[in-house]
Design an enzyme around this catalytic site. Structure first.
Site: not given
Ligand code: ZN
Length: 314
Positions: A128, A165, A167, A252
């Site tokens: 991120h 991931d 996200h 995740d």
């Molecule tokens: Zn994540």
């Protein structure tokens, strides 16, 4: 025969204290390492020596202002780097340099042919973090620093980043959005945090068509992930012909993860690893540097990494 799979880890990662109740906590790595020790993998892997990344390499992916901001915030004990919960302590800056340094060491090991692949068990995570912004528990973009290092130090002209991931890796996308020397592909829950990652975000300028986003609906499982992997990811990798493959390995998307809503299992991660290894075997002598991102259910994270490593070291 000695394993040609490495693990890059350092205890300083446990010193990155995000405060009480934070999901991105030292226990993630503590339980992961304990699990790898108890299942016997730990002693079979090659332990890669790592050093903190010199700032000159961090600066290949981040602005000087960002590096200064992160350093000052950590050293001054200011707790929060963004308007969310990217929390730091005095040790966090050194831990973040070591996390990027682990990826650099992984790149050196696979590019020199000493190891076939390396898993970097690091925190803080990275995907991120944008060139000028800390975000989503991430200070520096570990994979982006590693990709730039591979380009400058090992003359890698084409590196691919596969980000599974749950996200979207807005930071990795932003850093390489106009850069065709890195092909970024992400499978992620969408719409979801951080909000980016729509299918029509495909890069710009020289990087046009070198970003591939595969947004997946909440509740997706093996069918959606492995179907997209075979239908979209593998042909795109074949066309790009990477010399090195990074995995932004978040776990995740596991069905038990408390932060997201997907339905993968340990076996799903093993299968995505297998498919990535087959592609790497054909395209780039098997060279893979896999870097831990998210994964917040301790048991599931530990067992998923075990599955990932069993395939990598097979
Ligand atoms: Zn994540």
């Amino acid at each position: 025969m000695a394993s040609r799979t490495g693990i890059a880890y350092n205890e300083i990662f446990l010193g990155h204290d995000t405060g009480p109740g934070h999901p991105e906590r030292p226990a993630r790595l503590e339980s992961l390492i304990a699990h790898l020790q108890s299942c016997g993998l730990w002693t079979n892997l090659q332990h890669v020596m790592i050093d903190p990344a010199p700032e000159e390499w961090i600066l290949k992916a981040h602005s000087p202002d960002h590096v200064r901001f992160v350093r000052d915030a950590c050293l001054s004990g200011r707790g929060v780097l963004d308007d969310g919960d990217t929390r730091v302590c005095a040790v966090s800056y050194d831990a973040a340099l070591m996390a990027a340094g682990a990826v650099i060491a992984g790149v050196d090991a696979v590019m020199s042919g000493v190891l076939k692949n390396v898993f970097c068990a690091v925190r803080p995570p990275g995907h991120h973090a944008e060139s000028g912004r800390a975000m989503g528990f991430c200070l520096f973009n570990n994979v982006a620093v590693g990709a730039r290092y591979a380009a400058f130090r090992h003359s890698v002209k084409r590196a691919a980043v596969i980000d599974w991931d749950v996200h979207h890796g807005n930071g990795t996308q932003e850093i390489f959005y106009a850069d065709r020397s890195v092909f970024y592909v992400s499978l992620h829950q969408y719409p979801f945090y951080p909000g980016t990652g729509a299918a029509d975000e495909r890069g710009t300028g020289d990087g046009r068509e070198y970003t591939l986003n595969i947004p997946l609906g909440t509740g997706s499982g093996d069918g959606e992930y492995l179907g997209s992997f075979r239908r979209d990811v593998l042909p795109a990798l074949d066309a790009y012909r990477p010399e090195l493959i990074f995995i932004s390995a978040g776990f995740d998307a596991h069905r038990l993860d408390p932060l997201a809503g997907m339905k993968l299992t340990e076996e799903s991660f093993a299968e995505m690893t297998r498919l990535t290894m087959e592609a790497a075997g054909t395209l780039c002598d098997g060279r893979i540097v896999s870097v831990l991102e998210g994964g917040y259910h301790l048991d599931s994270l530990a067992r998923s990494v075990e599955s990932h490593l069993r395939v990598l070291s097979s």
